[in-house]
Design a protein around this motif. Structure first.
Motif, PDB file in Angstrom:
ATOM      1  N   UNK A  45      11.206  35.824  60.229  1.00 49.27           N
ATOM      2  CA  UNK A  45      12.414  36.546  60.249  1.00 49.27           C
ATOM      3  C   UNK A  45      13.353  35.965  60.877  1.00 49.27           C
ATOM      4  N   UNK A  46      14.553  35.610  60.187  1.00 48.33           N
ATOM      5  CA  UNK A  46      15.848  35.084  61.236  1.00 48.33           C
ATOM      6  C   UNK A  46      17.078  36.247  60.814  1.00 48.33           C
ATOM      7  N   UNK A  70      15.365  33.943  65.861  1.00 49.92           N
ATOM      8  CA  UNK A  70      14.326  33.994  64.697  1.00 49.92           C
ATOM      9  C   UNK A  70      12.983  34.442  65.427  1.00 49.92           C
ATOM     10  N   UNK A  71      12.002  34.948  64.499  1.00 51.27           N
ATOM     11  CA  UNK A  71      10.848  35.762  65.287  1.00 51.27           C
ATOM     12  C   UNK A  71       9.821  35.732  64.237  1.00 51.27           C
ATOM     13  N   UNK A  72       8.641  36.232  64.774  1.00 51.44           N
ATOM     14  CA  UNK A  72       7.315  36.484  63.619  1.00 51.44           C
ATOM     15  C   UNK A  72       6.889  35.076  63.035  1.00 51.44           C
ATOM     16  N   UNK A  73       7.152  34.099  63.720  1.00 50.22           N
ATOM     17  CA  UNK A  73       6.911  32.675  63.459  1.00 50.22           C
ATOM     18  C   UNK A  73       5.270  32.842  63.193  1.00 50.22           C
ATOM     19  N   UNK A  74       4.532  33.424  63.870  1.00 56.06           N
ATOM     20  CA  UNK A  74       3.155  33.474  63.967  1.00 56.06           C
ATOM     21  C   UNK A  74       2.290  34.029  62.694  1.00 56.06           C
TER      22      UNK A  74
END
Length: 360
Positions: free
Chosen positions: A159-160, A148-152
């Motif tokens: 995105x997962x 998972x990324x782009x949580x900021x």
């Protein structure tokens, strides 16, 4: 005088009704050992791992848990999961950690219709049904690849990515396992489950390997069926099934469907095998931890006891495994059943009836 066989078993009851059904299975196995006239014994070591352990330590099992388990002859597992721990944490922290690190790549889940158990399938009343689901247990959709990324990002921007892994090696070994199993059955047939019309890489490789392996087993009937069509076939034409081989996710879902058609998930046994025996194999019922009935003494022990029978087969104690399965059939046929299959018996009453039947 023959030296008794001693089998060292790691018991991991884990969560919820897992504690009760492992106790039941152990009672059956210990009764068999006591009646064996010294031919074999079981040496148990119980591990306190699970969701309660997680609440105390932040881990589902000891950091060196795999090292502690690796020299046992088998692992007898209950069930994992509890409302206080996210399901992916409990599953990956214990059961899947053991399965993947011990390369327990063949998951065997028999679908058996027992006497006295009413199936939702009308066909089961007049047709003899029995098949086994062979699940690829090391890769596929449960390979754990992704992130998972782009949580900021503001709003809903995270995105997962979850990737399925299919290797020629992994596909071939589970398919050969399925074909070898089919050769031991009355109906020598292997049904491959696929979704290659939509998953054009991994499942196309799966299909190609199945075709290649099938060529080495000309005595075994084959078919390749899309997973959605196979779901329907489980309900509409189950008499055509013998050995069903499928990827990790597809087999997981289909085997639960099969167990429900047989009457209850509480009846379903399974084996997580490392066929090369480089690591211990693990035996467990298919059902979950059932927090709603945990501790009430009403859960169904048949799945766990059936899993113990699979463990006996793994140990080469085939007559004892047959005796356990026969006892289960007699007991359910006599109406000694827990409430999930229309009875009123407690967990311990079912267990005692099975032990009594074996002894007689």
């Amino acid at each position: 005088m023959t030296t008794p066989q001693k089998f060292r078993i790691a018991a991991i009851p884990a969560d919820g009704v897992g504690i009760e059904v492992v106790e039941a299975g152990r009672a059956v196995l210990d009764a068999l050992a006591a009646a064996s006239q010294g031919r074999f014994t079981f040496e148990w070591q119980e591990f306190p791992w699970g969701s309660d352990y997680y609440a105390k330590t932040g881990r589902m099992m000891d950091e060196d848990g795999l090292d502690q388990l690796k020299d046992f002859d088998a692992i007898y597992f209950g069930a994992v999961g509890w409302p206080t721990v996210p399901d992916h944490v409990s599953l990956w922290g214990l059961r899947l950690k053991i399965c993947q690190n011990f390369d327990q790549w063949a998951n065997v889940r028999p679908v058996e219709f027992l006497p006295g158990i009413q199936s939702p399938l009308r066909k089961a009343d007049t047709t003899e049904l029995n098949w086994v689901v062979v699940r690829e247990n090391s890769e596929g959709e449960y390979a754990g690849i992704g992130g998972r990324n782009l949580s900021a990002r503001p709003g809903s921007g995270e995105v997962a990515i979850q990737s399925a892994l299919f290797t020629e090696y992994g596909c071939e070994r589970i398919m050969r396992f399925a074909f070898d199993l089919a050769r031991t059955r009355t109906h020598k047939k292997v049904s491959s489950v696929t979704k290659s019309n939509a998953q054009q890489y991994g499942m196309v490789l799966w299909d190609e390997v199945f075709t290649s392996v099938a060529a080495d087993y000309p005595d075994v009937e084959t078919e390749s069926v899309l997973v959605d069509a196979m779901s329907a076939k489980f309900v509409l034409r189950p008499e055509e099934l013998s050995v069903v081989v499928a990827s990790n996710l597809n087999a997981d879902i289909l085997s639960d469907l099969g167990s429900a058609l047989a009457g209850s998930l509480g009846l379903a046994a399974s084996a997580n095998l490392n066929p090369e025996r480089r690591f211990p194999s693990m035996f467990e019922p298919v059902h979950g931890s059932a927090p709603d009935i945990a501790g009430q003494g009403v859960c169904n022990p048949v799945g766990a006891i059936g899993s113990a029978a699979l463990m006996l087969d793994h140990f080469g104690l085939h007559d004892e495994a047959k005796a356990v399965r026969h006892a289960i059939e007699v007991v359910t046929g006599d109406g000694v059943r827990t409430r999930d299959v229309g009875g009123t018996a407690t967990t311990r009453e079912v267990t005692a009836a099975i032990i009594s039947n074996i002894a007689s």
